[in-house]
Design a protein around this motif. Structure first.
Motif, PDB file in Angstrom:
ATOM      1  N   CYS A  71       1.067  12.412 -49.854  1.00  0.00           N
ATOM      2  CA  CYS A  71       0.447  13.657 -50.577  1.00  0.00           C
ATOM      3  C   CYS A  71       1.472  14.273 -50.228  1.00  0.00           C
ATOM      4  CB  CYS A  71      -0.841  14.214 -49.572  1.00  0.00           C
ATOM      5  SG  CYS A  71      -2.472  13.275 -49.541  1.00  0.00           S
ATOM      6  N   VAL A  72       1.319  15.216 -50.690  1.00  0.00           N
ATOM      7  CA  VAL A  72       2.501  16.882 -50.776  1.00  0.00           C
ATOM      8  C   VAL A  72       1.659  17.694 -49.630  1.00  0.00           C
ATOM      9  CG1 VAL A  72       3.450  16.666 -52.906  1.00  0.00           C
ATOM     10  CG2 VAL A  72       1.328  18.187 -52.110  1.00  0.00           C
ATOM     11  N   CYS A  73       2.883  18.187 -48.839  1.00  0.00           N
ATOM     12  CA  CYS A  73       2.936  18.891 -47.355  1.00  0.00           C
ATOM     13  C   CYS A  73       2.157  20.515 -48.216  1.00  0.00           C
ATOM     14  CB  CYS A  73       4.235  19.060 -46.724  1.00  0.00           C
ATOM     15  SG  CYS A  73       4.887  17.312 -45.869  1.00  0.00           S
ATOM     16  N   GLN A  74       2.900  20.801 -49.018  1.00  0.00           N
ATOM     17  CA  GLN A  74       1.820  21.654 -49.697  1.00  0.00           C
ATOM     18  C   GLN A  74       0.830  21.554 -50.723  1.00  0.00           C
ATOM     19  OE1 GLN A  74       5.406  24.998 -49.642  1.00  0.00           O
ATOM     20  NE2 GLN A  74       5.376  25.363 -47.720  1.00  0.00           N
ATOM     21  N   PHE A  75       0.118  21.634 -50.465  1.00  0.00           N
ATOM     22  CA  PHE A  75      -1.107  21.625 -51.500  1.00  0.00           C
ATOM     23  C   PHE A  75      -1.981  23.468 -52.151  1.00  0.00           C
ATOM     24  CE2 PHE A  75      -5.057  19.699 -53.969  1.00  0.00           C
ATOM     25  CZ  PHE A  75      -4.431  19.766 -55.055  1.00  0.00           C
ATOM     26  N   ARG A  76      -1.625  23.713 -52.784  1.00  0.00           N
ATOM     27  CA  ARG A  76      -3.341  24.838 -52.266  1.00  0.00           C
ATOM     28  C   ARG A  76      -2.767  25.882 -51.513  1.00  0.00           C
ATOM     29  NH1 ARG A  76      -8.066  21.991 -55.598  1.00  0.00           N
ATOM     30  NH2 ARG A  76      -6.839  21.716 -57.162  1.00  0.00           N
ATOM     31  N   ASN A  77      -3.794  26.282 -50.877  1.00  0.00           N
ATOM     32  CA  ASN A  77      -3.671  27.303 -49.432  1.00  0.00           C
ATOM     33  C   ASN A  77      -4.305  26.231 -48.599  1.00  0.00           C
ATOM     34  OD1 ASN A  77      -2.700  29.428 -50.554  1.00  0.00           O
ATOM     35  ND2 ASN A  77      -4.704  29.744 -51.806  1.00  0.00           N
ATOM     36  N   VAL A  78      -4.220  24.635 -48.068  1.00  0.00           N
ATOM     37  CA  VAL A  78      -4.639  24.450 -47.464  1.00  0.00           C
ATOM     38  C   VAL A  78      -3.867  23.748 -46.629  1.00  0.00           C
ATOM     39  CG1 VAL A  78      -5.407  22.083 -46.706  1.00  0.00           C
ATOM     40  CG2 VAL A  78      -6.389  22.979 -49.209  1.00  0.00           C
ATOM     41  N   ARG A  79      -4.727  24.272 -45.317  1.00  0.00           N
ATOM     42  CA  ARG A  79      -3.700  24.596 -43.521  1.00  0.00           C
ATOM     43  C   ARG A  79      -4.300  23.422 -43.280  1.00  0.00           C
ATOM     44  NH1 ARG A  79       0.104  28.346 -43.287  1.00  0.00           N
ATOM     45  NH2 ARG A  79       0.362  27.978 -40.981  1.00  0.00           N
ATOM     46  N   ARG A  80      -4.378  22.670 -41.920  1.00  0.00           N
ATOM     47  CA  ARG A  80      -4.755  21.710 -41.622  1.00  0.00           C
ATOM     48  C   ARG A  80      -3.267  21.620 -39.828  1.00  0.00           C
ATOM     49  NH1 ARG A  80      -7.435  17.507 -43.997  1.00  0.00           N
ATOM     50  NH2 ARG A  80      -7.281  16.536 -42.730  1.00  0.00           N
ATOM     51  N   GLU A  81      -4.442  21.121 -39.299  1.00  0.00           N
ATOM     52  CA  GLU A  81      -3.747  21.372 -37.800  1.00  0.00           C
ATOM     53  C   GLU A  81      -3.426  19.529 -37.441  1.00  0.00           C
ATOM     54  OE1 GLU A  81      -4.696  21.501 -33.486  1.00  0.00           O
ATOM     55  OE2 GLU A  81      -5.992  21.885 -34.267  1.00  0.00           O
ATOM     56  N   PRO A  82      -2.756  19.004 -37.515  1.00  0.00           N
ATOM     57  CA  PRO A  82      -1.948  17.317 -37.546  1.00  0.00           C
ATOM     58  C   PRO A  82      -2.728  17.492 -36.158  1.00  0.00           C
ATOM     59  CG  PRO A  82      -0.173  18.752 -38.125  1.00  0.00           C
ATOM     60  CD  PRO A  82      -1.243  19.573 -37.487  1.00  0.00           C
ATOM     61  N   MET A  83      -3.189  15.993 -36.505  1.00  0.00           N
ATOM     62  CA  MET A  83      -4.006  14.740 -35.779  1.00  0.00           C
ATOM     63  C   MET A  83      -4.807  16.388 -34.518  1.00  0.00           C
ATOM     64  SD  MET A  83      -1.383  12.029 -34.782  1.00  0.00           S
ATOM     65  CE  MET A  83      -2.360  11.583 -33.930  1.00  0.00           C
ATOM     66  N   GLY A  84      -5.582  16.818 -35.374  1.00  0.00           N
ATOM     67  CA  GLY A  84      -6.823  18.012 -34.703  1.00  0.00           C
ATOM     68  C   GLY A  84      -8.446  17.924 -35.182  1.00  0.00           C
ATOM     69  N   ARG A  85      -9.000  18.841 -35.302  1.00  0.00           N
ATOM     70  CA  ARG A  85     -10.208  18.263 -36.256  1.00  0.00           C
ATOM     71  C   ARG A  85      -9.995  19.546 -37.427  1.00  0.00           C
ATOM     72  NH1 ARG A  85     -13.811  16.789 -32.927  1.00  0.00           N
ATOM     73  NH2 ARG A  85     -13.848  16.845 -30.373  1.00  0.00           N
ATOM     74  N   ASN A  86     -10.057  18.424 -38.545  1.00  0.00           N
ATOM     75  CA  ASN A  86      -9.608  19.018 -40.278  1.00  0.00           C
ATOM     76  C   ASN A  86     -10.939  18.782 -40.690  1.00  0.00           C
ATOM     77  OD1 ASN A  86      -7.132  20.570 -40.007  1.00  0.00           O
ATOM     78  ND2 ASN A  86      -6.982  18.517 -39.470  1.00  0.00           N
ATOM     79  N   GLY A  87     -11.675  17.652 -40.206  1.00  0.00           N
ATOM     80  CA  GLY A  87     -13.101  17.336 -40.909  1.00  0.00           C
ATOM     81  C   GLY A  87     -13.774  18.715 -41.292  1.00  0.00           C
ATOM     82  N   ALA A  88     -15.701  17.599 -42.186  1.00  0.00           N
ATOM     83  CA  ALA A  88     -16.611  18.592 -42.022  1.00  0.00           C
ATOM     84  C   ALA A  88     -16.876  18.829 -40.968  1.00  0.00           C
ATOM     85  CB  ALA A  88     -17.077  18.177 -42.721  1.00  0.00           C
ATOM     86  N   GLY A  89     -17.859  19.700 -40.391  1.00  0.00           N
ATOM     87  CA  GLY A  89     -18.281  20.094 -38.956  1.00  0.00           C
ATOM     88  C   GLY A  89     -17.855  20.129 -37.557  1.00  0.00           C
ATOM     89  N   GLY A  90     -16.360  19.885 -38.108  1.00  0.00           N
ATOM     90  CA  GLY A  90     -15.189  19.584 -36.302  1.00  0.00           C
ATOM     91  C   GLY A  90     -15.170  18.662 -36.781  1.00  0.00           C
ATOM     92  N   LYS A  91     -15.083  17.670 -37.782  1.00  0.00           N
ATOM     93  CA  LYS A  91     -15.011  15.766 -36.976  1.00  0.00           C
ATOM     94  C   LYS A  91     -12.967  15.665 -37.355  1.00  0.00           C
ATOM     95  CE  LYS A  91     -19.449  14.807 -38.166  1.00  0.00           C
ATOM     96  NZ  LYS A  91     -20.161  13.730 -38.932  1.00  0.00           N
ATOM     97  N   ALA A  92     -12.321  14.606 -37.034  1.00  0.00           N
ATOM     98  CA  ALA A  92     -10.941  14.819 -37.058  1.00  0.00           C
ATOM     99  C   ALA A  92     -10.414  14.914 -38.282  1.00  0.00           C
ATOM    100  CB  ALA A  92     -11.589  13.319 -36.695  1.00  0.00           C
ATOM    101  N   GLY A  93     -11.378  13.553 -39.318  1.00  0.00           N
ATOM    102  CA  GLY A  93     -10.836  13.833 -40.831  1.00  0.00           C
ATOM    103  C   GLY A  93      -9.587  13.039 -41.251  1.00  0.00           C
ATOM    104  N   TRP A  94      -8.940  12.895 -42.265  1.00  0.00           N
ATOM    105  CA  TRP A  94      -8.017  12.702 -42.247  1.00  0.00           C
ATOM    106  C   TRP A  94      -7.040  12.632 -41.585  1.00  0.00           C
ATOM    107  CZ3 TRP A  94      -3.678  14.393 -44.184  1.00  0.00           C
ATOM    108  CH2 TRP A  94      -3.473  14.682 -45.062  1.00  0.00           C
ATOM    109  N   THR A  95      -5.951  11.134 -40.503  1.00  0.00           N
ATOM    110  CA  THR A  95      -4.857  11.825 -39.658  1.00  0.00           C
ATOM    111  C   THR A  95      -3.598  11.981 -40.715  1.00  0.00           C
ATOM    112  OG1 THR A  95      -5.965   9.675 -38.392  1.00  0.00           O
ATOM    113  CG2 THR A  95      -3.026  10.095 -37.482  1.00  0.00           C
ATOM    114  N   GLU A  96      -2.884  12.852 -40.405  1.00  0.00           N
ATOM    115  CA  GLU A  96      -1.579  13.112 -41.334  1.00  0.00           C
ATOM    116  C   GLU A  96      -0.594  12.546 -40.345  1.00  0.00           C
ATOM    117  OE1 GLU A  96      -3.812  14.954 -39.539  1.00  0.00           O
ATOM    118  OE2 GLU A  96      -4.648  16.708 -40.979  1.00  0.00           O
TER     119      GLU A  96
END
Length: 215
Positions: A50-75
């Motif tokens: 993936c690209v590091c900058q996409f639209r206005n998406v901001r993520r906390e690496p290895m944090g809770r970036n999924g729906a409902g405060g879940k982990a989300g994929w690992t950057e």
């Protein structure tokens, strides 16, 4: 302290300060509380770039970036696309749609598949990735002329990227000066880039290089 999410050409994941040009993932493989990796190193066969900058998406690496405060994929992070391809990843259809279509289209050309699909690519790659149990073929310096630019090979734990008839030594900080082929001639070399990706490169896919490869 840097997080353990930097990927080398062998597909191993390290904790180093250098981030690189690209991010990507293999599914959810971290604990968001401690921001550390789980024991597993992938959660699905689709390993993407993936690209590091996409639209206005901001993520906390290895944090809770999924729906409902879940982990989300690992950057995960890669020096460049050449490195990510060697590790067994391929471009993402969400943030890099045109490059992903190009990659999969050239995969279809390489294997005579009229309507290729990403899951077909992922299935082939998963059998060949070193980090998922694939066995690297042995090569010799004489084989280099038959390998496309963007191929990565290794002598022990040292990786080299082939570009313009030269072998550039890889590091998390970038590429070093070209290696003397004579120094590699007597060594046992292994092919890091999966065979499927090599065929895609042979059919014209052009990976993005870190600027250090230009010097």
């Amino acid at each position: 302290m840097p997080l353990q999410n930097r990927v080398d050409p062998f597909g191993a994941i390290h904790a180093v300060p250098e981030r690189g040009l690209f991010t990507g993932n293999r599914g959810i493989i971290h604990d968001p509380e401690s921001r550390t990796l789980l024991r597993k190193r992938w959660a699905l066969q689709a390993w993407i770039i993936c690209v590091c900058q996409f639209r206005n998406v901001r993520r906390e690496p290895m944090g809770r970036n999924g729906a409902g405060g879940k982990a989300g994929w690992t950057e995960l992070f890669f020096l460049d696309e050449v490195t990510a391809l060697a590790a067994g990843h391929r471009p993402c259809f969400f943030c890099q749609r045109e490059r992903a279509k190009d990659f999969v289209g050239r995969f279809g050309e390489a294997f005579g598949i009229a309507e290729p699909r990403a899951p077909e690519v992922d299935k082939r790659l998963h059998r060949q990735r070193l980090a998922s149990g694939g066995k690297p073929p042995v090569v010799v310096v004489e084989d280099f002329r038959d390998l496309p630019d963007g191929t990565m090979v290794a002598n022990g734990g040292t990786a080299y990227a082939l570009r313009g008839g030269k072998a550039l030594r890889w590091s998390f900080a970038g590429y070093g000066p070209p290696a003397d082929f004579g120094s590699l001639n007597e060594k046992t070399l292994s092919l890091l880039t999966p065979a499927t990706t090599l065929d895609v490169l042979r059919h014209g896919f052009r990976p993005v290089w870190h600027p250090s490869a230009e010097t």
